[in-house]
Scaffold this motif. Sequence first.
Motif, short mmCIF file in Angstrom:
data_model
loop_
_atom_site.label_atom_id
_atom_site.label_comp_id
_atom_site.label_asym_id
_atom_site.label_seq_id
_atom_site.Cartn_x
_atom_site.Cartn_y
_atom_site.Cartn_z
N SER A 224 -30.52 19.32 -2.13
CA SER A 224 -31.51 18.24 -2.12
C SER A 224 -30.93 16.94 -1.54
CB SER A 224 -32.03 18.00 -3.53
OG SER A 224 -30.98 17.63 -4.36
N ARG A 411 -22.19 -0.33 -5.15
CA ARG A 411 -21.19 -1.08 -4.39
C ARG A 411 -20.17 -1.81 -5.26
NH1 ARG A 411 -25.85 -4.46 -3.92
NH2 ARG A 411 -25.39 -6.69 -4.11
N PHE A 412 -20.50 -2.04 -6.51
CA PHE A 412 -19.53 -2.65 -7.42
C PHE A 412 -19.07 -1.67 -8.50
CE2 PHE A 412 -21.74 -6.64 -6.02
CZ PHE A 412 -20.66 -7.14 -5.31
N PRO A 414 -16.62 1.03 -10.28
CA PRO A 414 -15.15 0.94 -10.36
C PRO A 414 -14.43 1.59 -9.19
CG PRO A 414 -16.06 1.56 -12.48
CD PRO A 414 -17.21 1.52 -11.53
N LEU A 457 -6.19 -0.79 -16.81
CA LEU A 457 -6.64 -0.82 -18.20
C LEU A 457 -8.17 -0.86 -18.30
CD1 LEU A 457 -4.91 -0.89 -20.76
CD2 LEU A 457 -5.32 -3.33 -20.89
N LEU A 458 -8.78 -1.62 -17.41
CA LEU A 458 -10.23 -1.81 -17.51
C LEU A 458 -11.02 -0.77 -16.74
CD1 LEU A 458 -10.36 -5.69 -17.15
CD2 LEU A 458 -11.07 -4.41 -19.15
N LEU A 459 -10.52 -0.41 -15.56
CA LEU A 459 -11.32 0.47 -14.69
C LEU A 459 -10.81 1.90 -14.65
CD1 LEU A 459 -11.88 -1.86 -11.61
CD2 LEU A 459 -13.46 -1.34 -13.43
N GLY A 460 -9.59 2.12 -15.11
CA GLY A 460 -8.99 3.45 -14.99
C GLY A 460 -9.73 4.48 -15.82
N ILE B 23 -8.72 -11.81 -21.62
CA ILE B 23 -9.70 -10.87 -21.07
C ILE B 23 -10.53 -10.26 -22.20
CG2 ILE B 23 -9.96 -8.64 -19.85
CD1 ILE B 23 -7.48 -9.45 -18.20
N PHE B 27 -14.51 -10.65 -22.50
CA PHE B 27 -15.39 -9.48 -22.47
C PHE B 27 -16.18 -9.34 -23.78
CE2 PHE B 27 -13.36 -7.94 -18.64
CZ PHE B 27 -14.39 -7.26 -18.02
N GLU B 126 -15.57 12.92 -25.59
CA GLU B 126 -15.55 11.94 -24.48
C GLU B 126 -16.78 11.03 -24.54
OE1 GLU B 126 -13.17 11.33 -22.34
OE2 GLU B 126 -11.96 12.94 -23.17
N LYS B 132 -16.32 2.70 -27.29
CA LYS B 132 -14.98 2.25 -27.72
C LYS B 132 -14.97 0.79 -28.19
CE LYS B 132 -12.32 3.99 -23.87
NZ LYS B 132 -13.09 4.10 -22.64
N SER B 160 -8.20 -5.38 -24.30
CA SER B 160 -9.09 -5.17 -23.14
C SER B 160 -9.45 -3.71 -22.96
CB SER B 160 -8.48 -5.69 -21.85
OG SER B 160 -7.22 -6.19 -22.00
N TYR B 161 -8.63 -2.81 -23.53
CA TYR B 161 -8.94 -1.39 -23.36
C TYR B 161 -10.30 -1.03 -23.96
CZ TYR B 161 -8.76 3.64 -23.57
OH TYR B 161 -9.09 4.96 -23.43
N PHE B 163 -12.86 -2.33 -23.39
CA PHE B 163 -13.89 -2.55 -22.37
C PHE B 163 -13.64 -1.68 -21.14
CE2 PHE B 163 -13.39 -6.23 -25.01
CZ PHE B 163 -14.68 -6.35 -25.49
N ASN B 164 -12.83 -0.67 -21.33
CA ASN B 164 -12.51 0.23 -20.22
C ASN B 164 -13.76 1.01 -19.78
OD1 ASN B 164 -11.95 3.34 -19.85
ND2 ASN B 164 -10.27 2.27 -18.89
N GLY B 165 -13.88 1.17 -18.47
CA GLY B 165 -14.95 2.03 -17.94
C GLY B 165 -16.26 1.31 -17.73
N PHE B 168 -17.17 -2.57 -17.54
CA PHE B 168 -16.85 -3.47 -16.44
C PHE B 168 -18.13 -3.95 -15.74
CE2 PHE B 168 -14.74 -4.90 -12.55
CZ PHE B 168 -13.68 -5.58 -13.12
N THR B 172 -19.83 -6.99 -13.09
CA THR B 172 -20.34 -6.71 -11.75
C THR B 172 -21.86 -6.68 -11.66
OG1 THR B 172 -20.08 -4.37 -12.18
CG2 THR B 172 -18.29 -5.46 -11.00
N LEU B 175 -23.63 -9.77 -10.58
CA LEU B 175 -23.46 -10.05 -9.15
C LEU B 175 -24.57 -9.39 -8.34
CD1 LEU B 175 -19.64 -9.38 -8.68
CD2 LEU B 175 -20.77 -11.59 -8.69
N GLN B 176 -25.04 -8.25 -8.85
CA GLN B 176 -26.07 -7.51 -8.12
C GLN B 176 -27.46 -7.82 -8.65
OE1 GLN B 176 -24.70 -3.34 -6.84
NE2 GLN B 176 -24.11 -3.49 -8.95
N ILE B 178 -28.66 -6.78 -11.40
CA ILE B 178 -29.24 -5.54 -11.93
C ILE B 178 -29.30 -5.64 -13.44
CG2 ILE B 178 -28.73 -3.11 -12.39
CD1 ILE B 178 -27.80 -2.86 -9.57
N ASN B 194 -38.23 17.01 -3.17
CA ASN B 194 -37.01 17.81 -3.36
C ASN B 194 -36.93 18.48 -4.73
OD1 ASN B 194 -35.74 17.48 -0.88
ND2 ASN B 194 -35.01 15.45 -1.43
#
Lengths: 472, 322
Positions: A224, A411-412, A414, A457-460, B23, B27, B126, B132, B160-161, B163-165, B168, B172, B175-176, B178, B194
């Motif tokens: 699709s 676009r933003f 991670p 730390l933040l994005l990993g 940070i 956050f 997970e 978290k 700060s961990y 706020f991981n993933g 964030f 951002t 900025l968009q 959204i 489809n």
Amino acid sequence: MLFNSLDFLIFFLSVFVVYWTIPCRARWIILLICSYFFYAYWNPLYVFLLFASTLIDYIFGLYFTSSNNSWKQRVGLIVSLSLNLGMLFSFKYYNFFADGINVLFTGLFNHKVVPNFSILLPVGISFYTFQSISYAIDVYKKQIPAERNLGKFALYLSFFPQLVAGPIERAKDLLPQINTANKTLSYDLFKSGLKYVLWGLFMKVVVADNLATLVDSKFELLSSRTGGEMLFAMILFTFQLYCDFNGYSRMAVGLAKLLGYDLLINFNYPFVSSSFTEFWRKWHISLSRWFRDYIYHPLGGSKKNLGITIRNTAIVFIVSGLWHGATINFLLWGVMCGVLMIIEILIKNYFLQHIYLPARLKFLGIPFVFSLFVLTLVPFRSNDLNDSLLIFEKIADCSFNELYFWFADNRFSPGLLGLYILIFIEIWFGLKLNSSWNIKNRISESAFYTVIFFMILLLGKDTGSQFIYFQF
Amino acid sequence: MIRSYVLHIILITALIFGCDYLIGTYFSFRFEKNTCEHAGGDLNAFLKSDEVYDTLIIGSSRVNTMINPNLLGNKVTNLSKPAKHFYYSVSVADLLYQYRRLPKKTLIVNIELEDVFIETEERLIEDVCYLKYYYGKNDFITSTINERGIFERLKFIFSSYRFNGENFKLLTNPLQDICDKSENGFFPLIKGKNDKKRLKQGLLEMKKLHYTIENPHFDQNIIHLKKLCDKARIQLIFIHGPNYFIPEYMQKGDLIMDRICKKNGISFINFSKLYANEFHFEPLWYDHLHLNSDAANNYTLLVKEELKKLKKPATKYRGIIH
């Protein structure tokens, strides 16, 4: 145990502390024990396989040194190569060839003639087998002396930072380092190792793992998708693959540095290449050199006529495809890369020989090489041949519906944020053709690595995802 | 020389922990202010609001896209999250109990039948990591995240961990510009050209799935949820949405769910079993898991009907256990 896991962090910290506190003479023993533990952590049974590979080449290495009869030495080399490649074949390629034979015989006699076995592929087998083959050949050619200490030779093959996914080290580079007992940990060495690890971890957990989420989502429900989406997914996959493998390689180099060892840098800004010849000199350098030294040059290299050069290039890329995996897709990948390389050789021979191309115009080749490399990765990423063909078909359609919205939404994300930083850094250092980290100013250097640390730390992605090259 | 190096290391460590504190604080501030769908803002908004609901539905995207809470009643809301499964639902319920924000009458939890197998447990854990931010603030979330590994708690040395993933996006998304807004947690999927392709390929992928071993920890979490609802004196109902195709593992999962629910006196409505024929119709589906918007409204009305029947204790019918 993955480099991007907490288990590994604890393991490495323990090794690091013990390694630098015990007497110099005993350090290699600790490294050997830890390397075998590292491998056994994944599957204890396959440690015997690693040891068998070690023992074979250790014995043959001594044999090549002790025997003066060149005919016997040649037979010895053939036996050594057969044993090494036999092990690799049994675990990695047996089912591939059995399937091929069965397809043939099922058509002719309507029944299977070769049984299939469900064997778990030993992690890193392609890497340590190639490393061990290079040792046997080098000793046979008298380029290096045979290692008489079995333990030290075992460490050469099992050194844990590079055991499961390279870099494929040569004995002439690594064995002398193992034999150098009086290593000291300087502050600069420590700092340099830590930087490699940090940057490698950033590439893996921030860029590669986050891009994987975006790429995988496009490979689900493939039928699709539009051509534009798949083309963009393939571009992202190219960066994912690069960051995944280069991230691993950088971490390997950094970890080895922290233990006082120097490993080969596996990638040298390959996307800043204006030709495929240049690209393959910069991408997976240790494997490219291996193929060059042990297949391409022994076959005659490019020193003879054009036909021989083309034949040798084709052989190297087909073998390289199969080295990556025993599937039609990897074979197709190898063939595509080989064809591109041969076309480049022909263009250089027939056209560019008579045309003067100013060096400053060479950068025009960069997007060209990159785009074609992206396309060659289609079979590399696809699940099977049908999927590859479907993706090519979609890309050829050039329908870019939904791509804009998808990019606007992500676009933003991670992965893309990490990629922007990575591209900036790569271009910055790549264009300067400077592979070393020469950030002079201490404050800006500290600030840079602090930012990288917090990005991790933040994005990993902290799910401890496996490295792509572990499957090879 | 050594003194200078030690001093350098101390300075870097101080710099890292100082930055981490800043940070983390920043956050936290953004997180507490956030009321958009992303980065847990919907849950945050729900915890902070004063509005009282009779019924709350929790589940995955199959609830987001297939159940329209507005059709179920006035005081019904939805706190589902795409790709989040059972352990996430229990975590949210536990958090709501802690903040005294559970609904007044009924908690409906959508369950996916692969969740009862051990093969999916890692993914279930997970899912909880999405929460978290509440590590250390909620016992259930803390202990579930700790199940990832013995060293897991070390990661939380850095504030700060938390706020991981996904979190964030707090930086951002503004900025968009959204800020996903939905109709009370309902995101209908509009019919498209489809759909058929997606359904076919999804079914092929679904047929490859094989789950066999029952998750021994699964019923403990059901009991935990039941206890929470008993303490809050509300009714707990499990539902499983309709499927176009019912693979073998779902049939096995249905039996396991039946057994666990019967044992603990919980209602379980399996729409996939009850209305197997009604939903085996291609034009209803957006893909192999999600109904399109028209079919979703019809499904919601069926849910409403079944919930009504549940309120009559004497009624007994196929697929429901009292």
